[in-house]
Design a protein around this motif. Structure first.
Motif, PDB file in Angstrom:
ATOM      1  N   SER A 150       0.236  -0.996   0.150  1.00 59.34           N
ATOM      2  CA  SER A 150      -0.023   0.132  -0.066  1.00 59.34           C
ATOM      3  C   SER A 150       1.110   1.103  -0.517  1.00 59.34           C
ATOM      4  CB  SER A 150      -1.286   0.044   0.950  1.00 59.34           C
ATOM      5  OG  SER A 150      -1.531  -0.953   1.091  1.00 59.34           O
ATOM      6  N   LEU A 151       1.455   0.664   0.454  1.00 59.07           N
ATOM      7  CA  LEU A 151       3.134   2.210   0.969  1.00 59.07           C
ATOM      8  C   LEU A 151       3.480   2.604  -0.706  1.00 59.07           C
ATOM      9  CD1 LEU A 151       4.491   1.660   4.067  1.00 59.07           C
ATOM     10  CD2 LEU A 151       2.932   3.859   3.446  1.00 59.07           C
ATOM     11  N   SER A 152       3.999   1.554  -1.607  1.00 65.07           N
ATOM     12  CA  SER A 152       4.757   1.384  -2.470  1.00 65.07           C
ATOM     13  C   SER A 152       3.205   2.598  -3.339  1.00 65.07           C
ATOM     14  CB  SER A 152       5.500   0.484  -3.039  1.00 65.07           C
ATOM     15  OG  SER A 152       5.916   0.256  -4.147  1.00 65.07           O
ATOM     16  N   LEU A 153       2.178   1.480  -3.707  1.00 69.81           N
ATOM     17  CA  LEU A 153       1.205   2.173  -4.338  1.00 69.81           C
ATOM     18  C   LEU A 153       1.029   3.746  -4.116  1.00 69.81           C
ATOM     19  CD1 LEU A 153      -1.300  -0.604  -4.599  1.00 69.81           C
ATOM     20  CD2 LEU A 153      -0.069  -0.283  -6.433  1.00 69.81           C
ATOM     21  N   TRP A 154       1.233   3.947  -2.405  1.00 68.77           N
ATOM     22  CA  TRP A 154       0.838   5.809  -3.169  1.00 68.77           C
ATOM     23  C   TRP A 154       1.503   6.155  -3.510  1.00 68.77           C
ATOM     24  CZ3 TRP A 154      -3.622   8.235  -0.370  1.00 68.77           C
ATOM     25  CH2 TRP A 154      -2.771   9.173  -0.045  1.00 68.77           C
ATOM     26  N   GLU A 155       2.857   6.339  -2.547  1.00 64.07           N
ATOM     27  CA  GLU A 155       4.286   6.825  -3.346  1.00 64.07           C
ATOM     28  C   GLU A 155       4.244   7.041  -4.669  1.00 64.07           C
ATOM     29  OE1 GLU A 155       7.909   4.221  -1.834  1.00 64.07           O
ATOM     30  OE2 GLU A 155       7.560   5.299   0.148  1.00 64.07           O
ATOM     31  N   ARG A 156       4.140   5.895  -5.100  1.00 62.89           N
ATOM     32  CA  ARG A 156       3.918   5.797  -7.136  1.00 62.89           C
ATOM     33  C   ARG A 156       2.758   6.365  -7.273  1.00 62.89           C
ATOM     34  NH1 ARG A 156       6.704   4.362 -11.622  1.00 62.89           N
ATOM     35  NH2 ARG A 156       5.065   3.704 -13.335  1.00 62.89           N
ATOM     36  N   GLY A 157       1.058   6.570  -6.358  1.00 59.06           N
ATOM     37  CA  GLY A 157      -0.135   7.100  -6.902  1.00 59.06           C
ATOM     38  C   GLY A 157       0.473   9.411  -7.162  1.00 59.06           C
ATOM     39  N   GLU A 158       1.928   9.410  -5.783  1.00 63.09           N
ATOM     40  CA  GLU A 158       2.322  10.394  -5.430  1.00 63.09           C
ATOM     41  C   GLU A 158       2.999  11.011  -6.717  1.00 63.09           C
ATOM     42  OE1 GLU A 158       1.401  13.455  -3.543  1.00 63.09           O
ATOM     43  OE2 GLU A 158      -0.336  11.870  -2.148  1.00 63.09           O
ATOM     44  N   ALA A 159       3.648   9.641  -7.785  1.00 63.01           N
ATOM     45  CA  ALA A 159       4.789  10.246  -8.517  1.00 63.01           C
ATOM     46  C   ALA A 159       4.135  10.812 -10.006  1.00 63.01           C
ATOM     47  CB  ALA A 159       6.022   9.459  -8.328  1.00 63.01           C
ATOM     48  N   LEU A 160       2.918  10.012  -9.611  1.00 66.23           N
ATOM     49  CA  LEU A 160       2.326  10.099 -11.249  1.00 66.23           C
ATOM     50  C   LEU A 160       1.121  11.428 -11.106  1.00 66.23           C
ATOM     51  CD1 LEU A 160       1.067   6.104 -11.286  1.00 66.23           C
ATOM     52  CD2 LEU A 160       2.341   6.954 -12.903  1.00 66.23           C
ATOM     53  N   ALA A 161       0.605  11.545 -10.533  1.00 66.63           N
ATOM     54  CA  ALA A 161      -0.419  12.289  -9.916  1.00 66.63           C
ATOM     55  C   ALA A 161       0.340  13.962  -9.843  1.00 66.63           C
ATOM     56  CB  ALA A 161      -0.358  13.015  -8.446  1.00 66.63           C
ATOM     57  N   GLN A 162       1.759  13.913  -9.848  1.00 70.61           N
ATOM     58  CA  GLN A 162       2.732  15.057  -9.607  1.00 70.61           C
ATOM     59  C   GLN A 162       3.431  15.079 -10.943  1.00 70.61           C
ATOM     60  OE1 GLN A 162       5.820  14.110  -7.345  1.00 70.61           O
ATOM     61  NE2 GLN A 162       4.791  15.270  -5.338  1.00 70.61           N
ATOM     62  N   ARG A 163       3.508  14.051 -11.706  1.00 72.08           N
ATOM     63  CA  ARG A 163       4.024  13.824 -13.884  1.00 72.08           C
ATOM     64  C   ARG A 163       2.546  14.395 -14.503  1.00 72.08           C
ATOM     65  NH1 ARG A 163       7.902  14.200 -17.502  1.00 72.08           N
ATOM     66  NH2 ARG A 163       7.172  12.781 -19.218  1.00 72.08           N
ATOM     67  N   CYS A 164       1.099  14.420 -14.047  1.00 73.23           N
ATOM     68  CA  CYS A 164      -0.102  14.445 -14.391  1.00 73.23           C
ATOM     69  C   CYS A 164      -0.010  16.211 -14.510  1.00 73.23           C
ATOM     70  CB  CYS A 164      -1.111  14.108 -14.589  1.00 73.23           C
ATOM     71  SG  CYS A 164      -1.019  12.155 -14.593  1.00 73.23           S
ATOM     72  N   GLU A 165       0.008  16.855 -12.929  1.00 71.56           N
ATOM     73  CA  GLU A 165      -0.192  18.447 -13.066  1.00 71.56           C
ATOM     74  C   GLU A 165       1.392  19.146 -13.682  1.00 71.56           C
ATOM     75  OE1 GLU A 165      -0.949  21.371 -12.040  1.00 71.56           O
ATOM     76  OE2 GLU A 165      -1.766  19.968 -11.458  1.00 71.56           O
ATOM     77  N   ALA A 166       2.278  17.943 -13.862  1.00 69.25           N
ATOM     78  CA  ALA A 166       3.821  18.820 -14.806  1.00 69.25           C
ATOM     79  C   ALA A 166       3.172  19.341 -16.001  1.00 69.25           C
ATOM     80  CB  ALA A 166       4.668  18.414 -14.367  1.00 69.25           C
ATOM     81  N   TRP A 167       2.332  18.280 -16.582  1.00 71.90           N
ATOM     82  CA  TRP A 167       2.235  18.015 -17.912  1.00 71.90           C
ATOM     83  C   TRP A 167       1.045  18.959 -18.587  1.00 71.90           C
ATOM     84  CZ3 TRP A 167       3.637  16.552 -22.623  1.00 71.90           C
ATOM     85  CH2 TRP A 167       4.522  15.294 -22.872  1.00 71.90           C
ATOM     86  N   LEU A 168       0.054  19.098 -17.645  1.00 72.40           N
ATOM     87  CA  LEU A 168      -1.523  20.146 -17.119  1.00 72.40           C
ATOM     88  C   LEU A 168      -0.222  21.380 -16.892  1.00 72.40           C
ATOM     89  CD1 LEU A 168      -3.573  17.649 -15.236  1.00 72.40           C
ATOM     90  CD2 LEU A 168      -4.013  18.807 -18.112  1.00 72.40           C
ATOM     91  N   SER A 169       0.396  21.764 -16.788  1.00 71.82           N
ATOM     92  CA  SER A 169       0.714  23.121 -16.242  1.00 71.82           C
ATOM     93  C   SER A 169       1.683  23.886 -17.589  1.00 71.82           C
ATOM     94  CB  SER A 169       1.696  23.430 -15.292  1.00 71.82           C
ATOM     95  OG  SER A 169       1.514  22.768 -13.960  1.00 71.82           O
ATOM     96  N   GLY A 170       2.992  22.617 -18.145  1.00 67.81           N
ATOM     97  CA  GLY A 170       3.339  23.146 -19.352  1.00 67.81           C
ATOM     98  C   GLY A 170       2.533  23.077 -20.796  1.00 67.81           C
ATOM     99  N   ALA A 171       1.066  22.064 -20.561  1.00 70.60           N
ATOM    100  CA  ALA A 171      -0.239  22.583 -21.721  1.00 70.60           C
ATOM    101  C   ALA A 171      -0.424  24.198 -21.926  1.00 70.60           C
ATOM    102  CB  ALA A 171      -1.104  21.464 -21.339  1.00 70.60           C
ATOM    103  N   ARG A 172      -0.934  24.353 -19.717  1.00 69.61           N
ATOM    104  CA  ARG A 172      -1.547  25.844 -19.867  1.00 69.61           C
ATOM    105  C   ARG A 172      -0.317  27.434 -20.399  1.00 69.61           C
ATOM    106  NH1 ARG A 172      -1.958  23.999 -14.956  1.00 69.61           N
ATOM    107  NH2 ARG A 172      -3.564  22.481 -15.159  1.00 69.61           N
ATOM    108  N   GLU A 173       0.861  26.375 -19.876  1.00 71.88           N
ATOM    109  CA  GLU A 173       2.017  27.674 -20.280  1.00 71.88           C
ATOM    110  C   GLU A 173       2.478  28.031 -22.096  1.00 71.88           C
ATOM    111  OE1 GLU A 173       5.709  26.455 -18.402  1.00 71.88           O
ATOM    112  OE2 GLU A 173       4.816  26.350 -16.906  1.00 71.88           O
ATOM    113  N   ARG A 174       2.393  26.567 -22.567  1.00 73.85           N
ATOM    114  CA  ARG A 174       1.946  26.704 -23.850  1.00 73.85           C
ATOM    115  C   ARG A 174       1.240  27.263 -24.432  1.00 73.85           C
ATOM    116  NH1 ARG A 174       3.083  20.514 -26.018  1.00 73.85           N
ATOM    117  NH2 ARG A 174       2.344  21.254 -28.343  1.00 73.85           N
ATOM    118  N   LEU A 175      -0.724  27.550 -24.235  1.00 74.59           N
ATOM    119  CA  LEU A 175      -1.545  27.581 -24.692  1.00 74.59           C
ATOM    120  C   LEU A 175      -1.675  29.442 -24.059  1.00 74.59           C
ATOM    121  CD1 LEU A 175      -4.805  26.182 -23.621  1.00 74.59           C
ATOM    122  CD2 LEU A 175      -4.047  26.153 -25.801  1.00 74.59           C
ATOM    123  N   ALA A 176      -0.798  29.794 -23.182  1.00 73.82           N
ATOM    124  CA  ALA A 176      -0.818  31.431 -23.002  1.00 73.82           C
ATOM    125  C   ALA A 176       0.327  31.804 -24.124  1.00 73.82           C
ATOM    126  CB  ALA A 176      -0.075  31.266 -21.680  1.00 73.82           C
TER     127      ALA A 176
END
Length: 73
Positions: free
Chosen positions: A36-62
């Motif tokens: 469970s801890l391993s899954l949680w850590e992986r999930g946190e990293a995946l969420a951060q990766r998604c946020e980084a992609w979305l932030s990059g997309a916002r910057e490109r649109l702007a």
């Protein structure tokens, strides 16, 4: 996608799909504490990766909007 795949190499869609799978596995229960801890850590990293992609997309649109003549904010 494999849990051994580096998060940094995932596309937004890959990270999002794996994040959904991680959440479903955590919600289903039955995993050991260590799993469970391993899954949680992986999930946190995946969420951060998604946020980084979305932030990059916002910057490109702007930037694209700013580059168009006659466009404001």
């Amino acid at each position: 996608m494999s849990e051994s795949t580096p998060v940094e190499s995932l596309t937004y869609e890959q990270a999002r799909t794996e994040l959904i799978e991680v959440v479903q596995r955590l919600e289903a229960g039955g995993a050991t504490l260590e799993e469970s801890l391993s899954l949680w850590e992986r999930g946190e990293a995946l969420a951060q990766r998604c946020e980084a992609w979305l932030s990059g997309a916002r910057e490109r649109l702007a930037a694209a909007r700013a580059a168009q003549p006659g466009q404001e904010g």
